[in-house]
Design a protein around this motif. Structure first.
Motif, PDB file in Angstrom:
ATOM      1  N   LEU A 104       0.856  -1.181   0.000  1.00  0.00           N
ATOM      2  CA  LEU A 104       0.000   0.000   0.000  1.00  0.00           C
ATOM      3  C   LEU A 104       0.894   1.233   0.000  1.00  0.00           C
ATOM      4  O   LEU A 104       2.013   1.207   0.522  1.00  0.00           O
ATOM      5  CB  LEU A 104      -0.910   0.021   1.224  1.00  0.00           C
ATOM      6  N   THR A 105       0.399   2.303  -0.609  1.00  0.00           N
ATOM      7  CA  THR A 105       1.147   3.555  -0.640  1.00  0.00           C
ATOM      8  C   THR A 105       0.219   4.694  -0.237  1.00  0.00           C
ATOM      9  O   THR A 105      -1.006   4.556  -0.244  1.00  0.00           O
ATOM     10  CB  THR A 105       1.725   3.836  -2.034  1.00  0.00           C
ATOM     11  N   VAL A 106       0.808   5.819   0.103  1.00  0.00           N
ATOM     12  CA  VAL A 106       0.044   6.996   0.490  1.00  0.00           C
ATOM     13  C   VAL A 106       0.691   8.220  -0.148  1.00  0.00           C
ATOM     14  O   VAL A 106       1.914   8.291  -0.261  1.00  0.00           O
ATOM     15  CB  VAL A 106      -0.010   7.134   2.032  1.00  0.00           C
ATOM     16  N   ASP A 107      -0.116   9.156  -0.579  1.00  0.00           N
ATOM     17  CA  ASP A 107       0.380  10.437  -1.078  1.00  0.00           C
ATOM     18  C   ASP A 107       0.252  11.469   0.034  1.00  0.00           C
ATOM     19  O   ASP A 107      -0.863  11.725   0.527  1.00  0.00           O
ATOM     20  CB  ASP A 107      -0.412  10.889  -2.310  1.00  0.00           C
ATOM     21  N   LEU A 108       1.354  12.069   0.438  1.00  0.00           N
ATOM     22  CA  LEU A 108       1.339  13.041   1.516  1.00  0.00           C
ATOM     23  C   LEU A 108       0.817  14.389   1.014  1.00  0.00           C
ATOM     24  O   LEU A 108       1.280  14.903   0.001  1.00  0.00           O
ATOM     25  CB  LEU A 108       2.752  13.206   2.089  1.00  0.00           C
ATOM     26  N   ARG A 112      -1.697  12.458   9.646  1.00  0.00           N
ATOM     27  CA  ARG A 112      -3.101  12.024   9.622  1.00  0.00           C
ATOM     28  C   ARG A 112      -3.399  11.194   8.387  1.00  0.00           C
ATOM     29  O   ARG A 112      -4.178  10.229   8.445  1.00  0.00           O
ATOM     30  CB  ARG A 112      -4.021  13.235   9.708  1.00  0.00           C
ATOM     31  N   ALA A 113      -2.781  11.539   7.263  1.00  0.00           N
ATOM     32  CA  ALA A 113      -2.977  10.755   6.041  1.00  0.00           C
ATOM     33  C   ALA A 113      -2.404   9.351   6.198  1.00  0.00           C
ATOM     34  O   ALA A 113      -3.000   8.356   5.766  1.00  0.00           O
ATOM     35  CB  ALA A 113      -2.338  11.466   4.855  1.00  0.00           C
ATOM     36  N   ALA A 120      -4.700   7.413   8.603  1.00  0.00           N
ATOM     37  CA  ALA A 120      -5.942   7.000   7.960  1.00  0.00           C
ATOM     38  C   ALA A 120      -5.724   5.752   7.116  1.00  0.00           C
ATOM     39  O   ALA A 120      -6.576   4.860   7.073  1.00  0.00           O
ATOM     40  CB  ALA A 120      -6.482   8.143   7.098  1.00  0.00           C
ATOM     41  N   CYS A 121      -4.581   5.693   6.451  1.00  0.00           N
ATOM     42  CA  CYS A 121      -4.261   4.514   5.657  1.00  0.00           C
ATOM     43  C   CYS A 121      -4.057   3.304   6.556  1.00  0.00           C
ATOM     44  O   CYS A 121      -4.556   2.215   6.279  1.00  0.00           O
ATOM     45  CB  CYS A 121      -3.027   4.791   4.808  1.00  0.00           C
ATOM     46  N   LEU A 122      -3.332   3.484   7.656  1.00  0.00           N
ATOM     47  CA  LEU A 122      -3.099   2.383   8.590  1.00  0.00           C
ATOM     48  C   LEU A 122      -4.410   1.862   9.173  1.00  0.00           C
ATOM     49  O   LEU A 122      -4.578   0.651   9.361  1.00  0.00           O
ATOM     50  CB  LEU A 122      -2.179   2.845   9.729  1.00  0.00           C
ATOM     51  N   ASP A 123      -5.331   2.767   9.455  1.00  0.00           N
ATOM     52  CA  ASP A 123      -6.603   2.356  10.046  1.00  0.00           C
ATOM     53  C   ASP A 123      -7.409   1.462   9.111  1.00  0.00           C
ATOM     54  O   ASP A 123      -8.287   0.727   9.559  1.00  0.00           O
ATOM     55  CB  ASP A 123      -7.432   3.589  10.407  1.00  0.00           C
ATOM     56  N   ALA A 149       2.549   9.153  13.113  1.00  0.00           N
ATOM     57  CA  ALA A 149       1.328   8.369  12.927  1.00  0.00           C
ATOM     58  C   ALA A 149       1.390   7.016  13.622  1.00  0.00           C
ATOM     59  O   ALA A 149       0.422   6.567  14.243  1.00  0.00           O
ATOM     60  CB  ALA A 149       1.058   8.174  11.433  1.00  0.00           C
ATOM     61  N   VAL A 150       2.530   6.365  13.516  1.00  0.00           N
ATOM     62  CA  VAL A 150       2.660   5.007  14.050  1.00  0.00           C
ATOM     63  C   VAL A 150       2.616   4.990  15.576  1.00  0.00           C
ATOM     64  O   VAL A 150       2.215   3.998  16.185  1.00  0.00           O
ATOM     65  CB  VAL A 150       3.974   4.370  13.521  1.00  0.00           C
ATOM     66  N   ALA A 151       2.977   6.103  16.209  1.00  0.00           N
ATOM     67  CA  ALA A 151       3.015   6.149  17.670  1.00  0.00           C
ATOM     68  C   ALA A 151       1.685   5.799  18.310  1.00  0.00           C
ATOM     69  O   ALA A 151       1.645   5.238  19.416  1.00  0.00           O
ATOM     70  CB  ALA A 151       3.474   7.537  18.126  1.00  0.00           C
ATOM     71  N   THR A 152       0.593   6.114  17.651  1.00  0.00           N
ATOM     72  CA  THR A 152      -0.731   5.835  18.223  1.00  0.00           C
ATOM     73  C   THR A 152      -1.474   4.728  17.486  1.00  0.00           C
ATOM     74  O   THR A 152      -2.641   4.461  17.783  1.00  0.00           O
ATOM     75  CB  THR A 152      -1.587   7.118  18.220  1.00  0.00           C
ATOM     76  N   ALA A 153      -0.813   4.083  16.535  1.00  0.00           N
ATOM     77  CA  ALA A 153      -1.439   2.966  15.824  1.00  0.00           C
ATOM     78  C   ALA A 153      -1.257   1.680  16.620  1.00  0.00           C
ATOM     79  O   ALA A 153      -0.314   1.548  17.406  1.00  0.00           O
ATOM     80  CB  ALA A 153      -0.829   2.825  14.436  1.00  0.00           C
TER      81      ALA A 153
END
Length: 230
Positions: free
Chosen positions: A39-43, A61-62, A65-68, A89-93
């Motif tokens: 999976l990829t994400v565009d910042l 946040r982007a 959202a992808c991780l969620d 982002a990963v700190a709270t995932a």
């Protein structure tokens, strides 16, 4: 973008400044061949859109959202600037099994790129940073010239705000992390990479420029797969 089936282990790729998810085009099929669901994400802070002021927290946040939206354990690989929003982002995932820094900024709480530069970078909430001069050589020095030039033409401005906002939660203190040092890097000095790599659980080295996903994608995919203890 997603590849492979939901039975495959997942990896989320987070690009660096001035780039986009297009930069992973050569790496994705190599990872898929190794059995990954990619999976990829565009910042949002990387955009040619006039007036864009998205910052590092928007990028985080982007990523979150992808991780969620990913089922099961996921590995996150972040490149360069992408290390900041990925770390935030990963700190709270709750579903990330490993965080891999690829020539990336593995910073601590309170750090920002503007602060790390000692005042050499602009700070603030508005404005953009142009693509660095000589990007073909600086970003992709060991890639095929045609690949390097094509990638350089796709780079777009980066917001100043993304470099100004400080990290608040360093995920690498609670999530297992790996650092991949790029030994021929002209963007992020290898000596600085080595300093940050000392924060990781383990580290590896590649004889590459700043962007091995373009110059040696097969080697990078094998290293990622070997590292993740799947």
């Amino acid at each position: 973008m997603t590849t492979a089936t939901h039975d495959n282990p997942a990896i989320l790729l987070v690009h660096g400044a001035w780039h986009g998810s297009w930069c992973w085009e050569k790496l994705v099929p190599e990872l898929t061949a190794q059995g990954w669901r990619v999976l990829t994400v565009d910042l949002p802070s990387t955009s040619a859109e006039p007036g864009n002021t998205a910052g590092m927290y928007d990028d985080a946040r982007a990523v979150r959202a992808c991780l969620d939206g990913i089922e099961g354990p996921v590995t996150v690989l972040a490149h360069s600037y992408g290390g900041l929003p990925a770390t935030e982002a990963v700190a709270t995932a709750t579903n990330v099994s490993r965080l891999i820094y690829l020539a990336a900024f593995q910073l601590d709480a309170g750090d920002s790129l503007a602060g790390l530069s000692g005042g050499q970078l602009p700070s603030g909430d508005t404005g953009t940073l142009p693509v660095p001069e000589g990007p073909s050589k600086r970003f992709y020095g060991d890639a095929a010239p045609e690949d390097a030039d094509r990638a350089a033409r796709r780079l777009v401005p980066q917001t100043v705000r993304s470099f100004s906002e400080p990290l608040t939660e360093p995920a690498w203190k609670t999530v297992p992390s790996t650092y991949i040092i790029c030994e021929q890097d002209e963007i992020l000095p290898p000596a600085l990479q080595e300093t940050m790599a000392a924060r990781a659980e383990r580290s590896y080295r590649l004889p590459s420029s700043h962007s091995p996903f373009l110059s040696m994608p097969a080697e990078l995919a094998r290293l990622i797969t070997t590292d993740t203890d799947r």
